[in-house]
Design a protein around this motif. Sequence first.
Motif, mmCIF file in Angstrom:
data_model
loop_
_atom_site.group_PDB
_atom_site.id
_atom_site.type_symbol
_atom_site.label_atom_id
_atom_site.label_comp_id
_atom_site.label_asym_id
_atom_site.label_seq_id
_atom_site.Cartn_x
_atom_site.Cartn_y
_atom_site.Cartn_z
ATOM 1 N N ALA A 179 0.835 -1.204 0.000
ATOM 2 C CA ALA A 179 0.000 0.000 0.000
ATOM 3 C C ALA A 179 0.870 1.253 0.000
ATOM 4 O O ALA A 179 0.553 2.236 -0.688
ATOM 5 N N ALA A 180 1.977 1.222 0.730
ATOM 6 C CA ALA A 180 2.882 2.373 0.769
ATOM 7 C C ALA A 180 3.541 2.594 -0.595
ATOM 8 O O ALA A 180 3.672 3.736 -1.048
ATOM 9 N N ARG A 181 3.928 1.497 -1.260
ATOM 10 C CA ARG A 181 4.510 1.620 -2.601
ATOM 11 C C ARG A 181 3.499 2.208 -3.579
ATOM 12 O O ARG A 181 3.823 3.088 -4.379
ATOM 13 N N GLN A 182 2.260 1.713 -3.513
ATOM 14 C CA GLN A 182 1.217 2.216 -4.399
ATOM 15 C C GLN A 182 0.957 3.696 -4.135
ATOM 16 O O GLN A 182 0.792 4.486 -5.063
ATOM 17 N N TYR A 183 0.933 4.075 -2.870
ATOM 18 C CA TYR A 183 0.728 5.469 -2.490
ATOM 19 C C TYR A 183 1.846 6.342 -3.072
ATOM 20 O O TYR A 183 1.588 7.393 -3.667
ATOM 21 N N ALA A 184 3.084 5.892 -2.909
ATOM 22 C CA ALA A 184 4.225 6.651 -3.428
ATOM 23 C C ALA A 184 4.169 6.741 -4.957
ATOM 24 O O ALA A 184 4.438 7.807 -5.522
ATOM 25 N N ASP A 185 3.813 5.644 -5.613
ATOM 26 C CA ASP A 185 3.686 5.657 -7.076
ATOM 27 C C ASP A 185 2.598 6.626 -7.524
ATOM 28 O O ASP A 185 2.782 7.367 -8.492
ATOM 29 N N ASP A 186 1.471 6.619 -6.838
ATOM 30 C CA ASP A 186 0.376 7.533 -7.175
ATOM 31 C C ASP A 186 0.810 8.986 -7.029
ATOM 32 O O ASP A 186 0.528 9.826 -7.893
ATOM 33 N N LEU A 187 1.481 9.283 -5.930
ATOM 34 C CA LEU A 187 1.938 10.656 -5.709
ATOM 35 C C LEU A 187 2.976 11.075 -6.755
ATOM 36 O O LEU A 187 2.993 12.226 -7.197
ATOM 37 N N ALA A 188 3.825 10.134 -7.160
ATOM 38 C CA ALA A 188 4.875 10.437 -8.134
ATOM 39 C C ALA A 188 4.307 10.853 -9.486
ATOM 40 O O ALA A 188 4.935 11.637 -10.203
ATOM 41 N N VAL A 189 3.139 10.346 -9.839
ATOM 42 C CA VAL A 189 2.529 10.699 -11.125
ATOM 43 C C VAL A 189 1.430 11.736 -10.968
ATOM 44 O O VAL A 189 0.662 11.978 -11.882
#
Length: 79
Positions: free
Chosen positions: A31-41
Amino acid sequence: MADDLTRRFVARQLQLTIDELKRDAERLASAARQYADDLAVGRHGSAHRIAQDAAALALTERRLAGMREIASLLGEDDS
């Protein structure tokens, strides 16, 4: 015989809880990786999901701590 069964039961419950803790930790990391990926884009991430996963992880850890206490009490009888 009953003491042996009790110890085996506690050991099995500890292992099941440890396995659950590992799954919860992996879910939180995902979930943290997905959150970071979402924020990055530039998308809004779901902090709520991370909070839920972190709460589940903390609850499982508290259960594990209690179970370890019980296991240590059983171990004291061997002295």
